[in-house]
Scaffold this motif. Sequence first.
Motif, PDB file in Angstrom:
ATOM      1  N   ALA A   9       0.860  -1.256   0.018  1.00 15.98           N
ATOM      2  CA  ALA A   9       0.132  -0.056   0.133  1.00 15.98           C
ATOM      3  C   ALA A   9       0.809   1.112  -0.041  1.00 15.98           C
ATOM      4  O   ALA A   9       1.820   1.409   0.772  1.00 15.98           O
ATOM      5  CB  ALA A   9      -0.762   0.003   1.141  1.00 15.98           C
ATOM      6  N   THR A  10       0.635   2.360  -0.936  1.00 20.90           N
ATOM      7  CA  THR A  10       1.327   3.467  -0.929  1.00 20.90           C
ATOM      8  C   THR A  10       0.222   4.454  -1.328  1.00 20.90           C
ATOM      9  O   THR A  10      -0.658   4.431  -2.109  1.00 20.90           O
ATOM     10  CB  THR A  10       2.230   3.435  -2.067  1.00 20.90           C
ATOM     11  OG1 THR A  10       3.071   2.247  -1.925  1.00 20.90           O
ATOM     12  CG2 THR A  10       3.083   4.654  -2.246  1.00 20.90           C
ATOM     13  N   THR A  11       0.429   5.606  -0.654  1.00 24.32           N
ATOM     14  CA  THR A  11      -0.405   6.932  -0.737  1.00 24.32           C
ATOM     15  C   THR A  11       0.466   8.086  -0.858  1.00 24.32           C
ATOM     16  O   THR A  11       1.291   8.111   0.057  1.00 24.32           O
ATOM     17  CB  THR A  11      -1.630   7.129   0.262  1.00 24.32           C
ATOM     18  OG1 THR A  11      -1.071   7.230   1.289  1.00 24.32           O
ATOM     19  CG2 THR A  11      -2.407   5.919   0.069  1.00 24.32           C
ATOM     20  N   THR A 301       0.484  -2.463  -5.526  1.00 20.98           N
ATOM     21  CA  THR A 301       1.707  -3.223  -6.048  1.00 20.98           C
ATOM     22  C   THR A 301       3.048  -2.765  -6.333  1.00 20.98           C
ATOM     23  O   THR A 301       3.985  -3.160  -7.137  1.00 20.98           O
ATOM     24  CB  THR A 301       1.161  -3.573  -7.557  1.00 20.98           C
ATOM     25  OG1 THR A 301       0.870  -2.451  -8.356  1.00 20.98           O
ATOM     26  CG2 THR A 301      -0.093  -4.557  -7.446  1.00 20.98           C
ATOM     27  N   GLY A 302       3.271  -1.798  -5.523  1.00 20.91           N
ATOM     28  CA  GLY A 302       4.908  -1.458  -5.404  1.00 20.91           C
ATOM     29  C   GLY A 302       5.588  -0.536  -6.680  1.00 20.91           C
ATOM     30  O   GLY A 302       6.584  -0.796  -6.888  1.00 20.91           O
ATOM     31  N   VAL A 303       4.373   0.041  -7.552  1.00 19.60           N
ATOM     32  CA  VAL A 303       4.771   0.657  -8.618  1.00 19.60           C
ATOM     33  C   VAL A 303       5.660   1.915  -8.320  1.00 19.60           C
ATOM     34  O   VAL A 303       6.785   1.942  -9.109  1.00 19.60           O
ATOM     35  CB  VAL A 303       3.786   1.153  -9.391  1.00 19.60           C
ATOM     36  CG1 VAL A 303       4.051   2.101 -10.471  1.00 19.60           C
ATOM     37  CG2 VAL A 303       2.675  -0.193  -9.913  1.00 19.60           C
ATOM     38  N   ARG A 304       5.732   2.475  -7.368  1.00 20.54           N
ATOM     39  CA  ARG A 304       6.694   3.720  -6.808  1.00 20.54           C
ATOM     40  C   ARG A 304       7.831   3.105  -6.435  1.00 20.54           C
ATOM     41  O   ARG A 304       8.806   3.724  -6.664  1.00 20.54           O
ATOM     42  CB  ARG A 304       6.106   4.464  -5.847  1.00 20.54           C
ATOM     43  CG  ARG A 304       4.541   5.136  -6.081  1.00 20.54           C
ATOM     44  CD  ARG A 304       4.335   6.469  -5.342  1.00 20.54           C
ATOM     45  NE  ARG A 304       3.310   7.085  -5.925  1.00 20.54           N
ATOM     46  CZ  ARG A 304       3.419   7.889  -6.940  1.00 20.54           C
ATOM     47  NH1 ARG A 304       4.135   8.381  -7.480  1.00 20.54           N
ATOM     48  NH2 ARG A 304       1.826   8.520  -7.303  1.00 20.54           N
ATOM     49  N   GLU A 305       8.172   1.948  -5.946  1.00 20.91           N
ATOM     50  CA  GLU A 305       9.429   1.558  -5.713  1.00 20.91           C
ATOM     51  C   GLU A 305      10.058   0.632  -6.600  1.00 20.91           C
ATOM     52  O   GLU A 305      11.208   0.749  -6.756  1.00 20.91           O
ATOM     53  CB  GLU A 305       9.091   0.556  -4.379  1.00 20.91           C
ATOM     54  CG  GLU A 305       8.779   1.177  -3.199  1.00 20.91           C
ATOM     55  CD  GLU A 305       7.414   1.317  -3.128  1.00 20.91           C
ATOM     56  OE1 GLU A 305       6.689   2.379  -2.259  1.00 20.91           O
ATOM     57  OE2 GLU A 305       6.488   0.792  -3.883  1.00 20.91           O
ATOM     58  N   ASN A 306       9.258   0.151  -7.321  1.00 16.91           N
ATOM     59  CA  ASN A 306       9.895  -0.746  -8.550  1.00 16.91           C
ATOM     60  C   ASN A 306       9.610  -0.284 -10.101  1.00 16.91           C
ATOM     61  O   ASN A 306      10.145  -1.261 -10.947  1.00 16.91           O
ATOM     62  CB  ASN A 306       9.152  -2.351  -8.341  1.00 16.91           C
ATOM     63  CG  ASN A 306       9.534  -2.747  -6.985  1.00 16.91           C
ATOM     64  OD1 ASN A 306      10.467  -2.584  -6.502  1.00 16.91           O
ATOM     65  ND2 ASN A 306       8.412  -3.278  -6.192  1.00 16.91           N
ATOM     66  N   GLY A 307       8.869   0.455 -10.514  1.00 17.14           N
ATOM     67  CA  GLY A 307       8.305   0.881 -11.596  1.00 17.14           C
ATOM     68  C   GLY A 307       7.111  -0.037 -12.141  1.00 17.14           C
ATOM     69  O   GLY A 307       6.571  -0.712 -11.487  1.00 17.14           O
ATOM     70  N   TRP A 308       6.681   0.481 -13.165  1.00 16.47           N
ATOM     71  CA  TRP A 308       5.339  -0.210 -13.787  1.00 16.47           C
ATOM     72  C   TRP A 308       5.795  -1.711 -14.034  1.00 16.47           C
ATOM     73  O   TRP A 308       6.938  -1.959 -14.597  1.00 16.47           O
ATOM     74  CB  TRP A 308       5.065   0.590 -14.836  1.00 16.47           C
ATOM     75  CG  TRP A 308       4.276   1.975 -14.640  1.00 16.47           C
ATOM     76  CD1 TRP A 308       5.297   2.985 -14.755  1.00 16.47           C
ATOM     77  CD2 TRP A 308       3.350   2.331 -13.996  1.00 16.47           C
ATOM     78  NE1 TRP A 308       4.407   4.258 -14.198  1.00 16.47           N
ATOM     79  CE2 TRP A 308       3.395   3.721 -14.028  1.00 16.47           C
ATOM     80  CE3 TRP A 308       2.119   1.609 -13.735  1.00 16.47           C
ATOM     81  CZ2 TRP A 308       2.239   4.439 -13.498  1.00 16.47           C
ATOM     82  CZ3 TRP A 308       1.046   2.573 -13.307  1.00 16.47           C
ATOM     83  CH2 TRP A 308       1.138   3.630 -13.089  1.00 16.47           C
TER      84      TRP A 308
END
Length: 456
Positions: A9-11, A301-308
């Motif tokens: 989760a990321t906001t 799904t960790g997009v900000r950490e891992n990219g798309w």
Amino acid sequence: MRTPHALLATTVSAAALAATVMAPAPVSAADAVPPPGTYYVQSATTGLNASDAAGAVEQHRPRGDEDRQQWHLRADGTLENTDSPGNCLGRSGEQARTVGCASPEARWQLTPVGADRFTLTVPGTDRRLTVAPKPSGANHPAPLIVGTGPDGPAGWYLTPVDPATRPMPPQHLRTLDQVTFLTAHNAYANGVDGGYAPPFVDLFPNQRRGIERQLADGVRGFMLDIHQTPDGAILCHNSCTLVRRPVALWVDLQRMVDFLRAHPDQFVTVFLEDYVDPGVLRAELARVQGLSDVLYRPDRTGVRENGWPTTAELADAGQQLLIFSDHSRDADRSAGLTRDTFGVMYQREWTVENHWSMGPGVGTSDWSCYSRWYDAGTNLPLTRTEPGFRPLFVMNHFRDAAITSTAATDNSKLADRARRFCLPAARKKPNYLAVDHYDLGDPASAVSALNTYTYP
């Protein structure tokens, strides 16, 4: 090979995003001073380009090879304007000016400051080319200055006019931010599925085919306007008053979900111009059978950490539908319910988007490419990026009014505008090409061309 994204989760607030954009990043070998060549001198703060304005140097909306915005970086560190040979980007006192390239006032020391950014410093001093401070309640002024202000406004990209590209990876390795999708502006305003506007306005539909036909024709991005009525979230242009047989949002979303279940290798994105309360939107989405099964949640799904993720990963997970809202997170917090709690992403947190209009329905068009969200209250440049994460780029290519003959001509020029104007303006490839009358002028060919390469 990318590893599958963990549920995480990321906001992020818009303010936090802006802070991230301007945060200094470590300098690496990739940030070395670029070789001689032709570049745009592009503000990392605003995304606007340095332009020779009759001797003054101002930041203007990116206009490709128009408006005297291209500069040739020479081996001696000077930047010669390609439209005015012998004149270089320089200074006179505290003002940025074009001066003779042989003048000492044309010399700059280019210093990498991370994230592909540079400062242009007067040799032997701490004075740098910079964007002037932003007055309260206004945009940054156009004239550029030479001063000793904070680091952020003194950061510049040197964006190549002819950037190096790479071949598109194999299908199963393509990440979402490498792919371009044909997108229908006001996809609901088609006159086929039902009413969409008050009388007279409905004489000028943005599209000529219904949603199911759009899906069959390869449209994968859908821009929808939703308004609140006693019946829920309804698709209407400007107002639902006097609209005959309007379509509910859930009806079109059900069409898309049904299509995706029948085509598990496809991916669809919905962009909501959103005028409804969050509770009303949540109830509307709850009416769509199977929506939760195909809904993609980049916030989990960790997009900000891992990219798309790759499109293959999304297909394997059955996560085929991404929904954005242009609504404000802050406004939703005040209402006590944020849209991302039920799967609708805030568009400003995940995308960049150019201004929505090229001008009136007839006559000349404005091809300049600048952020929809650069104004007195917001500063999210098209160039916005973060370590490990690049926002998706929505490229709007349509007029105020959808005139068929104009749209056909504009659509035939889509690939040219994307390549010469918008790709360098955003420093990223468009992911969504949004047009009126997608069936005219062959905009699908522009999508196909963009899907042959990546822009590093």
